[in-house]
Design an enzyme around this catalytic site. Structure first.
Site, mmCIF file in Angstrom:
data_model
loop_
_atom_site.group_PDB
_atom_site.id
_atom_site.type_symbol
_atom_site.label_atom_id
_atom_site.label_comp_id
_atom_site.label_asym_id
_atom_site.label_seq_id
_atom_site.Cartn_x
_atom_site.Cartn_y
_atom_site.Cartn_z
ATOM 1 N N CYS A 65 -56.469 -32.567 -48.061
ATOM 2 C CA CYS A 65 -56.047 -32.089 -46.738
ATOM 3 C C CYS A 65 -56.649 -30.698 -46.536
ATOM 4 O O CYS A 65 -57.655 -30.355 -47.154
ATOM 5 C CB CYS A 65 -54.530 -32.068 -46.607
ATOM 6 S SG CYS A 65 -53.695 -30.836 -47.620
ATOM 7 N N ARG A 66 -56.045 -29.887 -45.688
ATOM 8 C CA ARG A 66 -56.594 -28.565 -45.405
ATOM 9 C C ARG A 66 -56.404 -27.607 -46.574
ATOM 10 O O ARG A 66 -57.313 -26.923 -46.998
ATOM 11 C CB ARG A 66 -55.955 -27.993 -44.134
ATOM 12 C CG ARG A 66 -56.510 -26.650 -43.705
ATOM 13 C CD ARG A 66 -55.819 -26.183 -42.409
ATOM 14 N NE ARG A 66 -55.804 -24.735 -42.315
ATOM 15 C CZ ARG A 66 -55.020 -23.915 -42.991
ATOM 16 N NH1 ARG A 66 -54.169 -24.386 -43.874
ATOM 17 N NH2 ARG A 66 -55.073 -22.620 -42.813
#
Length: 98
Positions: A63-64
């Site tokens: 993810c980020r």
């Protein structure tokens, strides 16, 4: 939960072309760039799309920053999947993106 660094994943990708990487960011985030070969399944859809995943294959969650992918990894692990979370997410990724 199993973990891998961004650098560790990059090195693994250089050796193996067939890794199963799931990017759980939202589609607008992924549009800014993702790891080559990663499949986008936003975190909110993991529960509904996990039947698309093969329990006999290992998955690397991205993810980020590592938080959402960690939640996705824990959820999938609780349902019998072999998952690894990439620490630091795309913020730590220095490899190429597509």
């Amino acid at each position: 939960m199993k973990r891998i660094t961004a650098k560790g994943l990059e090195e693994k990708l250089n050796k193996e072309a067939n890794l199963n990487i799931i990017d759980v960011r939202e589609t607008d985030e992924v549009a800014e760039g993702k790891i080559p070969g990663a499949v986008n399944i936003p975190l909110g859809l993991i529960e509904f799309r996990m039947n698309e995943l093969d329990k006999n294959k290992p998955y690397i969650m991205v993810c980020r920053s590592g938080g959402r992918s960690g939640r996705a990894a824990q959820f999938l692990k609780s349902h019998g999947y072999d998952v690894t979370n990439m620490d630091g997410g795309m913020l730590a990724w220095e490899g190429k993106t597509v």
